[in-house]
Design an enzyme around this catalytic site. Structure first.
Site, PDB file in Angstrom:
ATOM      1  N   ASP A  99       3.781   9.038  -4.908  1.00  0.00           N
ATOM      2  CA  ASP A  99       3.816  10.471  -4.592  1.00  0.00           C
ATOM      3  C   ASP A  99       4.758  10.782  -3.427  1.00  0.00           C
ATOM      4  O   ASP A  99       5.159   9.882  -2.687  1.00  0.00           O
ATOM      5  CB  ASP A  99       2.407  10.955  -4.233  1.00  0.00           C
TER       6      ASP A  99
ATOM      7  N   TYR B 179      -1.637  -1.945  -2.658  1.00  0.00           N
ATOM      8  CA  TYR B 179      -1.308  -0.866  -1.729  1.00  0.00           C
ATOM      9  C   TYR B 179      -1.975  -1.150  -0.391  1.00  0.00           C
ATOM     10  O   TYR B 179      -3.034  -1.778  -0.331  1.00  0.00           O
ATOM     11  CB  TYR B 179      -1.866   0.472  -2.231  1.00  0.00           C
TER      12      TYR B 179
END
Lengths: 249, 249
Positions: A55, A113
């Site tokens: 994003d 992540y």
């Protein structure tokens, strides 16, 4: 002409980008920058395929992508050419020829992540762009206790923005670690894949546990409810970094 | 009203500033930002006194400054107030009441600077603003050999920009270390004080030694010559960081 397939590991400081995925209306995406330079090199339009989107504002140390090229140059020259034209907040760290079948998204088996929290009331002058600040001390043990409920295969519908009713929201988290390094608290998540905003909502919920606003066991209840509103806030993009993408060798 | 004297340790990312020292024509200096906020707090014009200037683009992890204030607030509240109004690339890391006689510049006895080199042809996506890149491998041992000639008290006229004929160019370097940490090579210099651009010219000269363009012994000859043109290039400001300033306790 025969095209070769190349695998790349890409790092980027996502601060000024509208995310990975190229958009028709803007050039300010990481994929857009790469597509443009590779197309110039190839002499025709080519598209770089990433392991997945990140994003707007999210960073990567090890995004993986592949691209098919017919240009006849050694791979290191291709890498150097593209790095020369890329802005300095995007870089190809590694590049090598891959098998014809390699597909950065479809072949990926694990992604890791890291959500980085600066857990201090002090100014964070040098890492302010890559960490989210939480002033109150986080109870890392409580966060670790909550994390245990999230590991494994679950329906993560409660930890997902804008769920499509058609698609499965079941994912597998292989490992969820919370690590304190001085003033930094890292939430490190390895999974089969992630739903939209899933890591940021998980990090937000775990942070609320770390602040004592929720009990660790609540995380299991949220998971079971499948209701987004029961989970915590979505933490800002700037603390999130895609660390690595793994493939079967 | 009685004024108290406060000592501060200040960190800043110097990237977007015209250096430490406030200028009449611009607010884009670190001292200027601090003066403005402290003056608002005090209700009259006050001036923050730094341990010394840093040039445009130079960073600090541990600049020291003092300021005299009559405002009646606990020191931590003053610190929080100023940090709240400071831009996020400047922060007061520590603040405490100091003796009446404490003067950040005149009382300083040692300063340590670090010049950070990214010694790799890879992109340096996340630390690009705080390191200078040298692609060819540096010979750290040769640099260390050269550094030995620079330690001690010498006339550093050859390593100084725009020397004033009136002022002494003799300085003492207490320690000059070259340390490799993976792809990073740090030049760490502790001295009594530094001439204008001295650290950046020393770092440039040592880098030329590390690249094999000069022999270590040449550094002694440059020092003895006192001629700026004999020394190496002035490395860019962005690799330089003021690490700490020491005072007699």
């Amino acid at each position: 002409m025969l095209k070769k397939n190349y695998k790349m590991v890409i790092a980027y400081d996502g601060t000024r980008y509208k995310g990975w995925q190229s958009q028709k209306s803007t050039d300010v995406t990481i994929q857009g920058k790469l597509n443009h330079i590779f197309s110039e090199l190839e002499g025709e339009k080519v598209e770089v395929q990433g392991s997945g989107r990140t994003d707007a504002g999210v960073h990567a140390a090890g995004q993986v992508a592949n691209v098919r090229l017919s240009v006849e140059k050694p791979v290191n020259e291709i890498k150097d050419y593209v790095n020369f034209y890329l802005p300095e907040d995007i870089g190809i760290m590694e590049m090598k020829e891959a098998s014809e079948a390699f597909h950065a998204r479809l072949s990926a088996v694990k992604k890791t992540y890291c959500y980085r929290i600066f857990n201090s009331g002090e100014p964070n002058v040098f890492e302010r762009k890559w960490m989210y600040t939480v002033v109150e001390p986080l109870d890392v043990e409580a966060m670790q206790e909550a994390a245990v409920y999230l590991e494994g295969s679950h329906d993560f519908a409660a930890f997902c923005r804008r769920r499509s009713k058609k698609k499965s929201t079941i994912r597998t988290i292989y490992r969820l670690e919370i690590v304190r390094k001085g003033k930094e608290v890292d939430i490190i998540i390895t999974g089969s894949g992630f739903l939209h905003n899933m890591v940021r909502i998980l990090a937000g919920t775990l942070t609320e546990v770390g602040l004592g606003e929720r009990k660790p066991l609540e995380v299991r209840q949220i998971l079971e409810s499948g209701i987004r509103e029961n989970a915590g806030i979505t933490l800002p993009a700037k603390g999130l970094i895609l660390q690595c993408v793994e493939y079967e060798t």
